[in-house]
Write a protein that holds these residues in place. Structure first.
Motif, PDB file in Angstrom:
ATOM      1  N   GLN A 140       0.481  -1.265  -0.280  1.00 44.82           N
ATOM      2  CA  GLN A 140       0.359   0.132   0.038  1.00 44.82           C
ATOM      3  C   GLN A 140       0.768   1.375  -0.286  1.00 44.82           C
ATOM      4  O   GLN A 140       0.737   2.411   0.823  1.00 44.82           O
ATOM      5  CB  GLN A 140      -1.135  -0.445   1.408  1.00 44.82           C
ATOM      6  CG  GLN A 140      -2.227  -1.014   1.132  1.00 44.82           C
ATOM      7  CD  GLN A 140      -3.299  -1.216   0.544  1.00 44.82           C
ATOM      8  OE1 GLN A 140      -3.414   0.018  -0.103  1.00 44.82           O
ATOM      9  NE2 GLN A 140      -3.414  -1.888  -0.651  1.00 44.82           N
ATOM     10  N   ASP A 141       1.798   1.125  -0.757  1.00 40.27           N
ATOM     11  CA  ASP A 141       2.970   2.570  -0.238  1.00 40.27           C
ATOM     12  C   ASP A 141       2.104   3.251  -1.521  1.00 40.27           C
ATOM     13  O   ASP A 141       2.566   4.450  -1.518  1.00 40.27           O
ATOM     14  CB  ASP A 141       4.411   2.428  -0.957  1.00 40.27           C
ATOM     15  CG  ASP A 141       4.569   1.241  -2.500  1.00 40.27           C
ATOM     16  OD1 ASP A 141       3.224   1.090  -3.028  1.00 40.27           O
ATOM     17  OD2 ASP A 141       6.019   1.026  -3.097  1.00 40.27           O
ATOM     18  N   TRP A 142       1.996   3.286  -2.362  1.00 38.25           N
ATOM     19  CA  TRP A 142       1.332   4.387  -2.742  1.00 38.25           C
ATOM     20  C   TRP A 142       0.004   4.625  -1.907  1.00 38.25           C
ATOM     21  O   TRP A 142       0.215   6.375  -3.188  1.00 38.25           O
ATOM     22  CB  TRP A 142       0.195   3.539  -4.330  1.00 38.25           C
ATOM     23  CG  TRP A 142      -0.760   3.063  -3.584  1.00 38.25           C
ATOM     24  CD1 TRP A 142      -1.021   1.448  -3.535  1.00 38.25           C
ATOM     25  CD2 TRP A 142      -2.185   3.007  -3.402  1.00 38.25           C
ATOM     26  NE1 TRP A 142      -1.953   0.707  -3.351  1.00 38.25           N
ATOM     27  CE2 TRP A 142      -2.727   1.847  -3.252  1.00 38.25           C
ATOM     28  CE3 TRP A 142      -2.297   4.676  -3.616  1.00 38.25           C
ATOM     29  CZ2 TRP A 142      -4.181   1.623  -2.693  1.00 38.25           C
ATOM     30  CZ3 TRP A 142      -3.853   4.924  -3.416  1.00 38.25           C
ATOM     31  CH2 TRP A 142      -5.249   2.996  -3.241  1.00 38.25           C
ATOM     32  N   GLN A 143      -0.228   4.648  -1.113  1.00 31.54           N
ATOM     33  CA  GLN A 143      -1.421   5.337  -0.313  1.00 31.54           C
ATOM     34  C   GLN A 143      -0.504   6.413   0.850  1.00 31.54           C
ATOM     35  O   GLN A 143      -0.598   6.842   1.388  1.00 31.54           O
ATOM     36  CB  GLN A 143      -1.904   4.282   0.421  1.00 31.54           C
ATOM     37  CG  GLN A 143      -3.577   4.263  -0.362  1.00 31.54           C
ATOM     38  CD  GLN A 143      -4.417   4.041   0.731  1.00 31.54           C
ATOM     39  OE1 GLN A 143      -4.175   3.288   1.607  1.00 31.54           O
ATOM     40  NE2 GLN A 143      -5.296   3.148  -0.418  1.00 31.54           N
ATOM     41  N   GLN A 144       1.662   6.131   0.881  1.00 28.45           N
ATOM     42  CA  GLN A 144       2.277   7.135   1.577  1.00 28.45           C
ATOM     43  C   GLN A 144       1.846   6.753   2.696  1.00 28.45           C
ATOM     44  O   GLN A 144       1.552   8.191   3.389  1.00 28.45           O
ATOM     45  CB  GLN A 144       2.608   8.459   1.052  1.00 28.45           C
ATOM     46  CG  GLN A 144       3.006   8.833  -0.045  1.00 28.45           C
ATOM     47  CD  GLN A 144       3.055   9.991  -0.857  1.00 28.45           C
ATOM     48  OE1 GLN A 144       3.965  10.854   0.375  1.00 28.45           O
ATOM     49  NE2 GLN A 144       2.378  10.192  -1.700  1.00 28.45           N
ATOM     50  N   PRO A 145       1.268   5.320   3.387  1.00 31.25           N
ATOM     51  CA  PRO A 145       1.330   5.110   4.938  1.00 31.25           C
ATOM     52  C   PRO A 145       2.357   5.892   6.148  1.00 31.25           C
ATOM     53  O   PRO A 145       2.046   5.036   7.113  1.00 31.25           O
ATOM     54  CB  PRO A 145       0.578   3.555   4.753  1.00 31.25           C
ATOM     55  CG  PRO A 145       1.282   3.507   3.805  1.00 31.25           C
ATOM     56  CD  PRO A 145       2.466   5.080   2.633  1.00 31.25           C
ATOM     57  N   GLY A 146       3.295   6.027   5.240  1.00 32.46           N
ATOM     58  CA  GLY A 146       4.725   6.138   6.432  1.00 32.46           C
ATOM     59  C   GLY A 146       5.691   4.739   6.126  1.00 32.46           C
ATOM     60  O   GLY A 146       5.560   3.457   5.886  1.00 32.46           O
ATOM     61  N   THR A 147       6.159   4.989   6.198  1.00 27.76           N
ATOM     62  CA  THR A 147       8.943   3.860   6.287  1.00 27.76           C
ATOM     63  C   THR A 147       8.140   2.642   6.707  1.00 27.76           C
ATOM     64  O   THR A 147       8.131   1.770   6.554  1.00 27.76           O
ATOM     65  CB  THR A 147       9.697   4.606   6.433  1.00 27.76           C
ATOM     66  OG1 THR A 147       9.439   6.070   5.543  1.00 27.76           O
ATOM     67  CG2 THR A 147      10.703   3.642   6.318  1.00 27.76           C
ATOM     68  N   ASN A 148       7.394   3.226   8.672  1.00 27.25           N
ATOM     69  CA  ASN A 148       7.191   2.093   9.443  1.00 27.25           C
ATOM     70  C   ASN A 148       5.891   0.863   8.411  1.00 27.25           C
ATOM     71  O   ASN A 148       6.044  -0.209   9.694  1.00 27.25           O
ATOM     72  CB  ASN A 148       7.203   2.356  10.098  1.00 27.25           C
ATOM     73  CG  ASN A 148       8.814   3.269  11.131  1.00 27.25           C
ATOM     74  OD1 ASN A 148       9.515   2.823  10.962  1.00 27.25           O
ATOM     75  ND2 ASN A 148       8.483   4.067  12.216  1.00 27.25           N
ATOM     76  N   ASN A 189       5.101  10.546  -5.508  1.00 25.46           N
ATOM     77  CA  ASN A 189       6.107  10.358  -4.226  1.00 25.46           C
ATOM     78  C   ASN A 189       6.447   9.204  -3.884  1.00 25.46           C
ATOM     79  O   ASN A 189       5.002   8.660  -2.863  1.00 25.46           O
ATOM     80  CB  ASN A 189       6.121  11.805  -3.229  1.00 25.46           C
ATOM     81  CG  ASN A 189       7.213  11.998  -1.912  1.00 25.46           C
ATOM     82  OD1 ASN A 189       7.720  10.740  -2.250  1.00 25.46           O
ATOM     83  ND2 ASN A 189       7.025  12.827  -1.899  1.00 25.46           N
ATOM     84  N   ARG A 190       7.426   8.609  -3.708  1.00 29.65           N
ATOM     85  CA  ARG A 190       7.699   7.139  -3.298  1.00 29.65           C
ATOM     86  C   ARG A 190       9.686   7.606  -3.007  1.00 29.65           C
ATOM     87  O   ARG A 190       9.810   6.502  -2.196  1.00 29.65           O
ATOM     88  CB  ARG A 190       8.513   6.739  -5.000  1.00 29.65           C
ATOM     89  CG  ARG A 190       6.626   6.117  -5.375  1.00 29.65           C
ATOM     90  CD  ARG A 190       6.176   5.698  -4.931  1.00 29.65           C
ATOM     91  NE  ARG A 190       4.592   5.426  -5.687  1.00 29.65           N
ATOM     92  CZ  ARG A 190       3.591   6.212  -4.684  1.00 29.65           C
ATOM     93  NH1 ARG A 190       3.663   6.565  -3.562  1.00 29.65           N
ATOM     94  NH2 ARG A 190       2.562   6.143  -6.189  1.00 29.65           N
ATOM     95  N   ALA A 191       9.258   8.416  -1.785  1.00 31.34           N
ATOM     96  CA  ALA A 191      10.453   8.979  -0.662  1.00 31.34           C
ATOM     97  C   ALA A 191       9.998   7.522   0.162  1.00 31.34           C
ATOM     98  O   ALA A 191      11.236   7.159   0.827  1.00 31.34           O
ATOM     99  CB  ALA A 191      10.512  10.213   0.348  1.00 31.34           C
ATOM    100  N   GLN A 192       9.134   7.534   0.656  1.00 35.31           N
ATOM    101  CA  GLN A 192       8.885   6.091   1.894  1.00 35.31           C
ATOM    102  C   GLN A 192       9.199   4.813   1.455  1.00 35.31           C
ATOM    103  O   GLN A 192       9.847   4.167   2.357  1.00 35.31           O
ATOM    104  CB  GLN A 192       7.850   6.500   2.315  1.00 35.31           C
ATOM    105  CG  GLN A 192       6.983   7.972   3.012  1.00 35.31           C
ATOM    106  CD  GLN A 192       5.115   7.448   3.267  1.00 35.31           C
ATOM    107  OE1 GLN A 192       4.685   6.125   3.146  1.00 35.31           O
ATOM    108  NE2 GLN A 192       4.537   8.974   3.381  1.00 35.31           N
ATOM    109  N   THR A 193       9.114   4.547   0.581  1.00 39.04           N
ATOM    110  CA  THR A 193       9.236   3.553  -0.084  1.00 39.04           C
ATOM    111  C   THR A 193      10.519   3.168  -0.406  1.00 39.04           C
ATOM    112  O   THR A 193      11.362   1.823   0.039  1.00 39.04           O
ATOM    113  CB  THR A 193       8.311   3.440  -1.432  1.00 39.04           C
ATOM    114  OG1 THR A 193       7.320   3.149  -2.238  1.00 39.04           O
ATOM    115  CG2 THR A 193       8.664   1.983  -2.211  1.00 39.04           C
ATOM    116  N   VAL A 194      11.222   4.091  -0.722  1.00 39.32           N
ATOM    117  CA  VAL A 194      13.141   4.331  -0.946  1.00 39.32           C
ATOM    118  C   VAL A 194      13.600   4.019   0.676  1.00 39.32           C
ATOM    119  O   VAL A 194      14.584   3.036   0.463  1.00 39.32           O
ATOM    120  CB  VAL A 194      13.321   5.077  -1.146  1.00 39.32           C
ATOM    121  CG1 VAL A 194      14.676   5.672  -1.669  1.00 39.32           C
ATOM    122  CG2 VAL A 194      12.600   5.815  -3.609  1.00 39.32           C
ATOM    123  N   ALA A 195      12.671   5.086   1.475  1.00 38.17           N
ATOM    124  CA  ALA A 195      13.212   4.450   2.752  1.00 38.17           C
ATOM    125  C   ALA A 195      13.186   3.245   2.982  1.00 38.17           C
ATOM    126  O   ALA A 195      13.802   2.956   4.408  1.00 38.17           O
ATOM    127  CB  ALA A 195      12.962   5.574   3.200  1.00 38.17           C
TER     128      ALA A 195
END
Length: 193
Positions: free
Chosen positions: A131-139, A163-169
């Motif tokens: 569900q990374d497309w929803q930007q739920p947070g890295t954790n 924005n996929r910064a959370q996925t990258v992290a």
């Protein structure tokens, strides 16, 4: 031997964030992981060097339609062009015709399956959706994978669509944690074989 797959890629030109793909490729290279990227055809045409890099670095490039249409709502002719044009674009870009197909939204029916198979593509879905497309947070992304991944699972992550910064992290922690649990990260064809 325990296996898990990392699957991703939607490189959307509309997002103007192609650098997330490069960051993800850098991480995969650093950790010696090969993944399967399902690419949108129009974005293969906009970012051919990224797709060439994916292929050159040992990743598998699959078909994710021309413009991310829900194929279950399309005519047979439109389904054929969405899938067929994307396969041609990928072949023209990397010299290899894709054999795998991921329908947008996981939306598939008998008509879509039949058209994909006529184009010599194996339709695939996933077992773990971050569900990374929803930007739920890295954790949250990390927790979803670690709580749900099982032997032979396909893990869905995205490098496009916003924005996929959370996925990258999240990716380095996911890779190291799965390896600590005894998983080997492989491409979809390696998993199937």
């Amino acid at each position: 031997e325990i296996s898990a797959c990392l699957v991703g890629s939607e490189m959307c030109i509309r997002d103007r964030y192609p650098y997330y793909t490069s960051q993800i490729l850098d991480i995969l290279k650093q950790y010696h992981v090969h993944a399967t990227f399902f690419c949108i055809g129009e974005n293969v045409s906009y970012y051919p060097t990224l797709v060439q890099r994916e292929h050159a670095e040992g990743h598998v490039v699959g078909n994710h339609t021309w413009d991310h249409a829900d194929l279950t709502q399309q005519s047979v002719q439109k389904i054929q062009s969405e899938i067929g044009d994307t396969s041609i674009e990928i072949k023209d870009t990397i010299g290899v015709t894709p054999t795998l197909f991921r329908p947008p939204y996981g939306a598939i029916n008998a008509t879509v399956q039949s058209q994909a198979e006529q184009l010599h593509l194996t339709p695939l879905l996933w077992n773990v959706d971050t569900q990374d497309w929803q930007q739920p947070g890295t954790n949250s992304i990390v927790k979803t994978v670690l709580d749900n991944a099982r032997n032979g699972d396909i893990i869905l992550m995205h490098d496009g669509g916003g924005n996929r910064a959370q996925t990258v992290a999240a990716l380095p922690t996911i890779i190291t944690s799965l390896r600590q649990q005894g998983y080997q990260l492989v491409t979809v064809p390696e998993l199937i074989n």
